[in-house]
Design a protein around this motif. Structure first.
Motif, short mmCIF file in Angstrom:
data_model
loop_
_atom_site.label_atom_id
_atom_site.label_comp_id
_atom_site.label_asym_id
_atom_site.label_seq_id
_atom_site.Cartn_x
_atom_site.Cartn_y
_atom_site.Cartn_z
N VAL A 38 20.91 -15.98 -5.18
CA VAL A 38 19.56 -15.37 -5.33
C VAL A 38 19.06 -14.86 -3.68
N GLY A 39 19.68 -15.79 -2.61
CA GLY A 39 19.47 -15.44 -1.39
C GLY A 39 20.30 -14.25 -1.00
N VAL A 40 21.51 -14.27 -1.41
CA VAL A 40 22.37 -13.07 -1.12
C VAL A 40 21.69 -11.86 -1.79
N ALA A 41 21.42 -11.90 -3.22
CA ALA A 41 20.95 -10.85 -3.89
C ALA A 41 19.71 -10.19 -3.19
N VAL A 42 18.82 -10.96 -2.68
CA VAL A 42 17.61 -10.59 -2.03
C VAL A 42 17.94 -9.96 -0.78
N GLN A 43 18.95 -10.45 0.11
CA GLN A 43 19.51 -9.90 1.11
C GLN A 43 19.88 -8.35 1.05
N VAL A 67 29.33 -6.67 1.54
CA VAL A 67 30.67 -7.80 1.73
C VAL A 67 30.09 -8.62 3.02
N PHE A 68 29.38 -7.90 4.00
CA PHE A 68 28.67 -8.71 5.06
C PHE A 68 27.87 -9.84 4.69
N SER A 69 27.20 -9.48 3.57
CA SER A 69 26.08 -10.50 2.99
C SER A 69 26.66 -11.58 2.42
N GLY A 91 25.94 -13.56 -6.10
CA GLY A 91 24.74 -12.91 -5.54
C GLY A 91 25.04 -11.28 -5.04
N SER A 92 26.25 -10.88 -4.84
CA SER A 92 26.82 -9.54 -4.76
C SER A 92 26.58 -8.84 -5.95
N ALA A 93 26.90 -9.52 -7.13
CA ALA A 93 26.95 -8.74 -8.32
C ALA A 93 25.44 -8.69 -9.02
N LEU A 94 24.67 -9.71 -8.59
CA LEU A 94 23.11 -9.87 -8.73
C LEU A 94 22.47 -8.69 -7.93
N GLY A 95 22.80 -8.54 -6.88
CA GLY A 95 22.24 -7.61 -5.90
C GLY A 95 22.29 -6.38 -6.49
#
Length: 381
Positions: A28-33, A348-350, A314-318
């Motif tokens: 969730v944190g990565v997705a929000v980012q 990728v950076f996130s 998170g990448s997939a969710l984002g």
């Protein structure tokens, strides 16, 4: 390294619900980012494109109203800086358009079509008819609608000094900016020069590849042309826009930083509790010969594995959030409210940041586990 990794993997799988919740929190944190960063980047790019995307980024003008074209060498200007993409020139004349008993103020803009098209993308903005040629003109769709003008109609143009001439409409354009569609009439610069009996020009217009370096290009040009000419750039004329973009960037960064801190604290607290939960097992393992360093590696590996899992999810969710936003947040014509900018380097950076954060968060429980005394742990149960 293999033994701590196996133990870390077993610890994670022994409590699947807890592992899933931690990974979901990281995701969730990565997705929000990704979502916030991509959305604000897209908004910034959209604002820039609408304001300065298809307009000159640097202008050369004179303190006087007009100057001679031979005062500047257009081809030489293009060689001044590698960032310069296109160089054109224009002649601007305030005038009135008259049809029947109706008239309104407009701005006649004389261009060399081939040069100006590289800046304004005129040919692709024609929605009816063709781009101007000869003595024919183009006008905006809003002005055409207001005066009920169609391709092939004749319009009467009157300058401020009383000169008047009829021009045929070759085409109607849409610059996607209402003020321009209502006020600009564009035509061949030589036709306009002949009409007003003035062979000068109003400005040299320059487009650059990196628009945020327009001020540097302007300074470079200023040092290489006549001191009688004035060089300006879009950043000088759009200070409020730049201030808004900076504010957006700062707010986006702050949101991402706080999300990252929340993720780090969450992982650290859960893994610290895991140390207590698994203290008896760790004590037994130490009594069997596992060294303090190997015990700390168990939690480092746990943190990194959680980071990798959370980063991928998170990448997939984002990406899913961005796709959903672009499909559901749309205007009446079906176009997205904000053109989302998906930059895979940022994604990728996130994800990589999440992995590093998870590894950093695991340092606290790792140090704590290395200090566990096996005798005390086993003795106290």
């Amino acid at each position: 390294m293999r033994l701590p990794f196996k133990i870390a993997n077993r610890f994670l799988w022994s409590n699947k619900a807890q592992t899933a919740l931690i990974a979901l929190g990281i995701a969730v944190g990565v997705a929000v980012q990704i979502f916030i960063g991509s959305l604000i980047t897209g908004l910034q790019e959209s604002l820039i494109n609408k304001t300065v995307g298809n307009s000159p980024h640097v202008k050369i003008t004179s303190e006087d109203k007009y100057f001679k074209l031979d005062e500047v060498d257009l081809d030489q200007i293009k060689k001044i800086d590698d960032n310069i993409n296109a160089v054109s020139y224009s002649l601007d004349v305030p005038a009135l358009i008259s049809k029947g008993d109706k008239n309104t103020s407009i701005l006649l803009r004389g261009f060399d079509l081939e040069r100006a098209d590289k800046i304004y993308n005129i040919k692709n903005r024609i929605i009816d008819g063709k781009a101007f040629w000869g003595d024919k003109v183009n006008l905006g769709k809003d002005l055409a609608k207001e005066f009920d003008i169609k391709v092939g109609d004749k319009i009467n143009i009157i300058t401020s000094d009383g000169k008047s001439k009829e021009f045929e409409v070759a085409g109607v354009y849409d610059f996607k900016v209402s003020s321009l569609n209502k006020s600009w009439i564009i035509l061949n610069v030589s036709s306009l020069q002949e009409f007003i009996n003035n062979n000068n020009i109003s400005s040299v217009e320059i487009k650059v590849d990196d628009i945020f370096s327009a001020d540097l290009v302007a300074e470079n040009i200023k040092n290489n042309i006549s001191s009688n000419l004035k060089v300006t750039n879009w950043k000088q004329e759009n200070e409020e826009l730049l201030s808004g973009l900076k504010g957006q960037s700062i707010s986006s960064t702050m949101i991402q930083v706080f999300v990252l801190i929340a993720v780090v604290l969450g992982i650290a607290s859960v893994l610290a509790i895991t140390v207590l939960q698994k203290s008896k097992q760790i004590g037994i393992l130490k009594a069997m010969g596992i060294k303090d360093r190997q015990a700390s590696y168990i939690f480092l590996f746990q943190g990194l594995m959680l980071g990798v899992l959370g980063g991928i999810l998170g990448s997939a969710l984002g990406l899913g959030l961005l796709y959903s936003f672009s499909k559901f947040a749309v205007n009446k014509d079906g176009t997205p409210v904000v053109e989302v900018s998906i930059k895979y380097g940022f994604i990728v950076f996130s994800a990589f940041t999440a992995i590093l954060s998870a590894g950093f968060a695991s340092l606290i429980p790792a140090v704590k586990s290395s200090k566990l005394n096996p005798i005390e742990v086993i003795k106290n149960g």
